[in-house]
Design a protein around this motif. Sequence first.
Motif, short mmCIF file in Angstrom:
data_model
loop_
_atom_site.label_atom_id
_atom_site.label_comp_id
_atom_site.label_asym_id
_atom_site.label_seq_id
_atom_site.Cartn_x
_atom_site.Cartn_y
_atom_site.Cartn_z
N HIS B 29 -39.61 63.91 -18.72
CA HIS B 29 -40.38 62.67 -18.67
C HIS B 29 -41.28 62.65 -17.42
N VAL B 30 -40.72 63.04 -16.27
CA VAL B 30 -41.47 62.96 -15.02
C VAL B 30 -42.68 63.91 -15.05
N VAL B 31 -42.51 65.10 -15.57
CA VAL B 31 -43.65 66.04 -15.57
C VAL B 31 -44.57 65.84 -16.78
N GLY B 32 -44.26 64.83 -17.62
CA GLY B 32 -45.18 64.46 -18.68
C GLY B 32 -45.06 65.28 -19.96
N GLU B 33 -43.90 65.94 -20.15
CA GLU B 33 -43.72 66.68 -21.40
C GLU B 33 -43.69 65.68 -22.57
N THR B 34 -44.20 66.12 -23.71
CA THR B 34 -44.16 65.26 -24.90
C THR B 34 -43.46 65.94 -26.07
N ASN B 35 -43.21 67.24 -25.98
CA ASN B 35 -42.57 67.95 -27.09
C ASN B 35 -41.15 67.39 -27.30
N PRO B 36 -40.84 66.89 -28.51
CA PRO B 36 -39.51 66.27 -28.73
C PRO B 36 -38.34 67.23 -28.53
N VAL B 37 -38.56 68.54 -28.53
CA VAL B 37 -37.42 69.46 -28.31
C VAL B 37 -36.83 69.30 -26.91
N HIS B 38 -37.59 68.66 -25.99
CA HIS B 38 -37.08 68.42 -24.63
C HIS B 38 -36.33 67.09 -24.52
N PHE B 39 -36.32 66.31 -25.61
CA PHE B 39 -35.74 64.96 -25.55
C PHE B 39 -34.67 64.71 -26.61
N ASP B 40 -34.90 65.23 -27.80
CA ASP B 40 -34.14 64.78 -28.97
C ASP B 40 -33.37 65.95 -29.58
N PRO B 41 -32.03 65.87 -29.60
CA PRO B 41 -31.25 67.00 -30.14
C PRO B 41 -31.58 67.30 -31.61
N HIS B 42 -31.90 66.25 -32.39
CA HIS B 42 -32.22 66.49 -33.81
C HIS B 42 -33.52 67.28 -33.93
N ALA B 43 -34.51 66.88 -33.14
CA ALA B 43 -35.80 67.60 -33.17
C ALA B 43 -35.59 69.04 -32.70
#
Lengths: 129, 146
Positions: B29-43
């Motif tokens: 979040h801090v470095v501005g990533e938007t790819n859901p693989v960095h946030f959401d286990p399902h993605a």
Amino acid sequence: MNIRQGEPIPELRVTPDRYLPHRYAGASGDFNPIHIDPEFAKQVGLPSTILHGLYTMGLVARANVAAAGGDPRALRRLSVQFRGMGLPEKEIVVRGTVREVSGSGALIDTEAEQDGNRIVRNAVAELAG
Amino acid sequence: MAGEASLIGKSYEPFEYEVGREKIREYAHVVGETNPVHFDPHAAHEAGFRAVVAPPMFAAVYSAGAVAPAMLDPTVGMNFAMMVHGGQEFAWWELVYAGDTITTTASVRDISARETMKFYVFESVSVNQDGLEVTRGTWTNIERGG
């Protein structure tokens, strides 16, 4: 990977807000006061708090991963030189040019500029093909 | 300074870092990533990954704890008041996932002087819980007026 020798990669433009260095400090564990304490920063001759170099390198990494289509596995290697200092509340522009494309991947020459200062120079990213 | 040549190759205690999903999310979040693989286990699963994926530069987070004691080593003797982070390199192999345990070993790679500047170069090698290499870092610090 849709990149060709001599062509630019898409620019990345980011304006870190005033409290970005605080959040990066929390995320990374680097609480050096030059990044989070304006009074301390001024005492050591800085204009105010400055960005973490590794944050700015993170933007350079993002621009290169995006150029490779967004797969985090695409970035095999990244080397950068930090020059000058990055500041909050001013736009950073990451630009790159494809130096070389080969069967195994591509080399991208990249830099990050802010207010006319090239705060990351001579960055080279190696992307998997 | 005498004895610097003998410092080259000196290595330090391995540092173990357990990668938490929320820490990856916070960093991404801090470095501005938007790819859901960095946030959401399902993605992440749908994209073929076994868990939430750390962005490449998360390497700075899990290896810092290994590199700090090398930089602070009094026998290395860096003068932090005159120090700038001059350069950084990472090379990546295996991806790092939430739930991984990453062990990083730091060493002194080089100490050299050029004009009025002194260069301190450290190396970090990080492996995951399966012994597979995930990252190698090269950390260059420059001491002005040294």
